[in-house]
Motif scaffolding. Structure first.
Motif, PDB file in Angstrom:
ATOM      1  N   SER A 108       0.889 -21.898  10.092  1.00 15.27           N
ATOM      2  CA  SER A 108       0.958 -20.433  10.124  1.00 15.27           C
ATOM      3  C   SER A 108      -0.085 -19.916  11.119  1.00 15.27           C
ATOM      4  O   SER A 108      -1.271 -20.257  11.029  1.00 15.27           O
ATOM      5  CB  SER A 108       0.670 -19.888   8.727  1.00 15.27           C
TER       6      SER A 108
ATOM      7  N   THR B  27      -1.314 -16.981  11.570  1.00 19.19           N
ATOM      8  CA  THR B  27      -2.337 -16.088  11.002  1.00 19.19           C
ATOM      9  C   THR B  27      -3.427 -16.925  10.351  1.00 19.19           C
ATOM     10  O   THR B  27      -4.619 -16.691  10.551  1.00 19.19           O
ATOM     11  CB  THR B  27      -1.705 -15.142   9.962  1.00 19.19           C
TER      12      THR B  27
ATOM     13  N   ALA C 243      -8.241 -11.315  12.173  1.00 17.69           N
ATOM     14  CA  ALA C 243      -7.071 -12.193  12.123  1.00 17.69           C
ATOM     15  C   ALA C 243      -6.274 -12.093  10.818  1.00 17.69           C
ATOM     16  O   ALA C 243      -5.152 -11.597  10.822  1.00 17.69           O
ATOM     17  CB  ALA C 243      -7.487 -13.630  12.395  1.00 17.69           C
ATOM     18  N   ALA C 244      -6.846 -12.527   9.709  1.00 17.33           N
ATOM     19  CA  ALA C 244      -6.019 -12.587   8.491  1.00 17.33           C
ATOM     20  C   ALA C 244      -5.918 -11.212   7.849  1.00 17.33           C
ATOM     21  O   ALA C 244      -6.871 -10.438   7.848  1.00 17.33           O
ATOM     22  CB  ALA C 244      -6.609 -13.568   7.507  1.00 17.33           C
ATOM     23  N   GLY C 245      -4.764 -10.932   7.277  1.00 21.24           N
ATOM     24  CA  GLY C 245      -4.569  -9.672   6.557  1.00 21.24           C
ATOM     25  C   GLY C 245      -5.077  -9.817   5.142  1.00 21.24           C
ATOM     26  O   GLY C 245      -4.316 -10.073   4.215  1.00 21.24           O
TER      27      GLY C 245
ATOM     28  N   TRP D 174       6.665 -11.216  10.276  1.00 26.94           N
ATOM     29  CA  TRP D 174       5.535 -12.017   9.773  1.00 26.94           C
ATOM     30  C   TRP D 174       5.854 -13.496  10.021  1.00 26.94           C
ATOM     31  O   TRP D 174       6.998 -13.927   9.844  1.00 26.94           O
ATOM     32  CB  TRP D 174       5.355 -11.739   8.284  1.00 26.94           C
TER      33      TRP D 174
ATOM     34  N   ASN E 224       4.360  -5.836   8.263  1.00 27.49           N
ATOM     35  CA  ASN E 224       3.382  -6.719   8.879  1.00 27.49           C
ATOM     36  C   ASN E 224       4.163  -7.437   9.983  1.00 27.49           C
ATOM     37  O   ASN E 224       5.165  -8.084   9.669  1.00 27.49           O
ATOM     38  CB  ASN E 224       2.890  -7.721   7.825  1.00 27.49           C
TER      39      ASN E 224
ATOM     40  N   TYR F 136       3.212  -4.425   0.906  1.00 30.34           N
ATOM     41  CA  TYR F 136       2.334  -3.339   1.393  1.00 30.34           C
ATOM     42  C   TYR F 136       2.734  -1.986   0.805  1.00 30.34           C
ATOM     43  O   TYR F 136       2.442  -0.952   1.400  1.00 30.34           O
ATOM     44  CB  TYR F 136       2.344  -3.316   2.930  1.00 30.34           C
TER      45      TYR F 136
ATOM     46  N   LYS G 105      -2.723  -7.868  -1.952  1.00 34.29           N
ATOM     47  CA  LYS G 105      -3.203  -6.840  -1.029  1.00 34.29           C
ATOM     48  C   LYS G 105      -3.724  -5.630  -1.797  1.00 34.29           C
ATOM     49  O   LYS G 105      -4.806  -5.138  -1.522  1.00 34.29           O
ATOM     50  CB  LYS G 105      -2.082  -6.413  -0.071  1.00 34.29           C
TER      51      LYS G 105
ATOM     52  N   TYR H 115      -2.540  -3.095   9.654  1.00 28.95           N
ATOM     53  CA  TYR H 115      -2.536  -3.749  10.961  1.00 28.95           C
ATOM     54  C   TYR H 115      -2.284  -2.725  12.069  1.00 28.95           C
ATOM     55  O   TYR H 115      -1.592  -1.733  11.848  1.00 28.95           O
ATOM     56  CB  TYR H 115      -1.410  -4.783  11.028  1.00 28.95           C
TER      57      TYR H 115
HETATM   58  N1  GLU Z   1      -0.085 -12.126   5.073  1.00 29.24           N
HETATM   59  C1  GLU Z   1      -1.396 -12.151   5.642  1.00 29.24           C
HETATM   60  C2  GLU Z   1      -1.369 -12.086   7.139  1.00 29.24           C
HETATM   61  O1  GLU Z   1      -0.339 -11.891   7.723  1.00 29.24           O
HETATM   62  C3  GLU Z   1      -2.163 -13.330   5.113  1.00 29.24           C
HETATM   63  C4  GLU Z   1      -2.107 -14.590   5.908  1.00 29.24           C
HETATM   64  C5  GLU Z   1      -0.829 -15.327   5.740  1.00 29.24           C
HETATM   65  O2  GLU Z   1      -0.536 -15.723   4.620  1.00 29.24           O
HETATM   66  O3  GLU Z   1      -0.122 -15.440   6.733  1.00 29.24           O
HETATM   67  O4  GLU Z   1      -2.396 -12.193   7.761  1.00 29.24           O
END
Ligand code: GLU
Length: 403
Positions: A21, A23, A44-46, A133, A183, A214, A246, A332
């Motif tokens: 991933s 992210t 970087a990370a959400g 995402w 996202n 979200y 979140k 974001y």
């Molecule tokens: N969903 C969040 C993000 O896009 C957390 C990291 C992930 O799980 O991808 O940053």
């Protein structure tokens, strides 16, 4: 001795075809640099920078001392938590659901994976609005399906139209993924736009998988709506995904859920009973405390994010080569950085957004995720769920590098 054929020695094609991933990879790189003593600022990370609300932590601490919480729960999740999720879904998504339509998962990410595993046969196509995402196409592919990105861009504030969908639908299309707030773009759909999309999906008999993680984060009068509440004909074929990560700053506790028709949920429970048995009992009790504890912590965090959003969008827009559509939701900002491609920064000619993200990490010690990972090269994603102070330092570093 003859050597074993490569079919035997190689790893599965399904898993070999995916990558880490993006992210989480950028988050990992930033954390590794911090551990090595570098002062990296990570957009970087959400992941909300807030601590989990105190009463949730206390409930979890009590659960740790209660032997009843040391054992398995039903695969579907604790009955009280399923009930609390149903109540939350009736309140916020305005869907007429009960606890039998809820399954608790290990974060919303596992709900994504389960949803596609339950729905898809090999070759089934899923329409995925892009930018998306990072996990969505991989989760579809891992489940044997075919991800079909549906491109959107800044001219529509990254929102899909029925025409876009018409261009991508085929007779193999089984489902539409719908995300609002989005996202990575922060796009939030208006009711009328959702109605048109939902009616189109209903008329074609498609499933809809709705990522609602979200739902608490909308700004400037934009409102969260759940697609199957806007178009009720979709309800028998809708899978809604959400979690506490979140809204309650509980990313590490790993509690999410899926809400769907009872037949979907019983198939998902069978799957989960073999995949992980159940989600951590203590974490489920923490999530229950969060959902029962009221919305005050969520409102406080949202108010802080609303202010940060204004500040970061204004400062990013003022950077040469950056252009942002103002995000209306999530946490974001997704600026275009096309204007920087070909420009020389500290002796390095910027090749594209992935190259720029590497450069920002290297030269400014600022971590961001390149749009390439979201199916949108030419953009960068900034999460503003980091502390005010870090956000200020990170932006000042970018200003110094780029101005
Ligand atoms: N969903 C969040 C993000 O896009 C957390 C990291 C992930 O799980 O991808 O940053």
């Amino acid at each position: 001795m003859p050597s074993a054929p490569s079919r035997v020695t190689s790893l599965s094609r399904r898993v070999s075809a995916i990558s880490e991933s993006a992210t989480l990879a950028m988050d990992r790189r930033a954390k590794e640099l911090v551990a090595a003593g570098q002062k990296v600022i990570s957009f970087a990370a959400g992941e909300p920078d807030f601590p989990t609300p105190q009463m949730v932590v206390e409930a979890a601490a009590r659960a740790c001392h209660d032997p009843r919480a040391h054992h398995y729960t039903p695969a579907a999740g604790l009955p009280d938590l399923r009930e609390a999720v149903a109540l939350k879904t009736r309140r916020d998504s305005r869907l007429p659901v009960d606890a039998s339509q809820v399954m608790i998962t290990s974060g919303t990410k596992q709900a994504v994976s389960h949803a596609f595993t339950v729905l898809l046969d090999p070759g089934d196509e899923v329409l995925i609005p892009a930018p998306y995402w990072v996990t969505f196409p991989e989760a579809v592919a891992l489940a044997g399906g075919v991800p079909v990105p549906v491109a959107t861009d800044e001219t529509t504030n990254f929102k899909l139209s029925v025409d876009d969908l018409e261009r991508c639908v085929t007779d193999r299309t089984k489902a539409l993924l719908f995300v609002s707030p989005s996202n990575p773009t922060g796009a939030v759909y208006r009711l009328e736009q959702m109605r048109a999309i939902g009616e189109w999906a209903a008329a074609r008999g498609l499933w809809v998988v709705c990522d609602e993680i979200y739902d608490a984060f909308t700004y400037d009068g934009a409102e969260f709506n759940s697609l199957p509440a806007v178009v009720p004909e979709l309800q028998p074929r809708a899978i809604c995904l959400n979690g506490v990560a979140k809204a309650y700053a509980m990313t590490g506790w790993r509690v999410g859920w899926m809400v769907a028709a009872p037949t979907v949920i019983s198939a998902a429970i069978n799957l989960q009973s073999h995949v992980c048995g159940n989600i951590s009992n203590v974490s489920q009790l923490a999530a229950l405390a969060a959902l029962q504890g009221g919305l005050e912590p969520v409102r406080e965090m949202r108010a802080v994010f609303a202010q940060r959003r204004q500040r970061i969008a204004a400062r990013l827009n003022a950077l040469p080569g950056f252009e942002c559509v103002p995000p209306e939701g999530a946490f974001y900002v997704f600026p275009s950085v096309q204007g920087l491609v070909g420009r020389s920064l500290e002796g390095h000619v910027v090749q594209g957004s992935a190259d720029l993200a590497d450069l920002l990490l290297d030269k400014a010690k600022v971590a961001v995720v390149p749009g390439d990972a979201f199916g949108a090269p030419g953009f960068l994603r900034f999460s503003y769920a980091l502390s005010e102070e870090d956000m200020g330092v990170g932006l000042a570093r970018l200003e110094a590098l780029l101005s």
